[in-house]
Design a protein around this motif. Sequence first.
Motif, short mmCIF file in Angstrom:
data_model
loop_
_atom_site.label_atom_id
_atom_site.label_comp_id
_atom_site.label_asym_id
_atom_site.label_seq_id
_atom_site.Cartn_x
_atom_site.Cartn_y
_atom_site.Cartn_z
N THR A 40 -9.61 0.66 11.67
CA THR A 40 -8.92 1.75 12.36
C THR A 40 -7.50 1.93 11.87
OG1 THR A 40 -10.27 1.31 14.31
CG2 THR A 40 -8.28 2.65 14.62
N ARG A 44 -6.03 5.15 9.64
CA ARG A 44 -4.95 5.98 10.17
C ARG A 44 -3.80 6.07 9.18
NH1 ARG A 44 -3.41 3.15 14.29
NH2 ARG A 44 -1.37 2.50 13.55
N GLU A 48 -2.22 9.29 7.50
CA GLU A 48 -0.80 9.58 7.69
C GLU A 48 -0.08 9.81 6.36
OE1 GLU A 48 0.00 7.08 11.85
OE2 GLU A 48 0.45 6.16 9.91
N GLY A 126 -6.64 13.85 11.49
CA GLY A 126 -7.16 12.62 10.89
C GLY A 126 -8.58 12.29 11.30
#
Length: 396
Positions: A40, A44, A48, A126
């Motif tokens: 996770t 991310r 980003e 995302g």
Amino acid sequence: MNGEDTVRQRITDLTRRAALLRKELPESAAEVDAANVDTTFAMRRIWEEGLFAFCLPHRFGGINDARPELYTEDFFRIALDIMAGDSSAGMNFVVQALVTFEIFREGNTLPESTKVEMARLIRDEGVRLCASNSEAGAPGPVTARRVEGGLVVNGTKAFNTNSGGGGWASVGLTLEGRRGRYNALLPLDQPGVTMKHDWDTMGQRGTHSQTVVYDEVFVPDGYHFNGNGASPSFLSYVFLMHAAIMLGPGLGAFDAALDYVRKLDRPSFPEFESATEDVLVRRRIGGCAVDLRAARAFLLDTARRIERCDLDEDPTELFVEAFGVKVACIRAALSVTQEIFDLTGARSTANKYRFDRFWRNARTFATHDPTDAKEVWIGDWYLTGKEPPMAAMLRV
């Protein structure tokens, strides 16, 4: 600054960001491996840093216009750095790219409004994408039937890589009354979708490639589509993705071993004053570096060939070359991930380092399809010009 200069500047920036992720991600990769959970945090961070947008069409802020033959070498340079930092996150990332190609490929039957929404979800939120295709070990094929306003999907899919963080799945299925492959786009948190959380392997644990069951899942019109097929070079591109997934653990193991040896600076025998003066240490480092650089160079050279591939030319030679790249990356990764322990010594086997994850990751993905068969098909091609059989295509 013209359009091409702007694109090159963006690619340079994303390449730099991926190189920084290569240094940032190993810590979370070790934690994910220990806990057997989804990547996770890493996914991310990849989003980003703007990397989810690489494969989007230009009109949605992307770079390669959902065409794998554009900026292919640049994409694989980025992917290899992510793979080195966390090979499970890297595998999730390339699945994200493949489903992006599928959704935004010109000529499929998805309406523009759906593409606009999916681009926003990918770029701005995302949202992660899962290629829900494998039916290995499942009781039967996933099917769909038409109902008013859409489709209803039923069945079981195995190996749903990149599903651990939720998001959307592109489900390959058989549509009643229609021949050929069909797809449905659906969010994984909707009623009727059950994620089994049954991914329990020795390596690539963070891919969370669990089983997903679809039970009377409704898919509205506008979110199911007939793909228009892949370009002749697309299968070669996918095999390069496989090769990158393989090479990632080797690159990551080499990074970790160098860092460990530099910090410890402990020779293998007392006659050497330091690790840097230890000829055995230097020899092993040199051998690993050569194996990895050779496999990486082979991969990137083939990526350049995909960029230059004429759509009218026979893709067989390129396909065979992509086979060879995967074989080379398997050899390099399995060799280096074993050899690092001769570099780092007994203390490095402490569980806190989790250096064993590199070999486990490489060994696990190397079982995806048989390497011996690829070598036979490659040999056939060079010896007699015989094309690889259909069995050589990707196994899902």
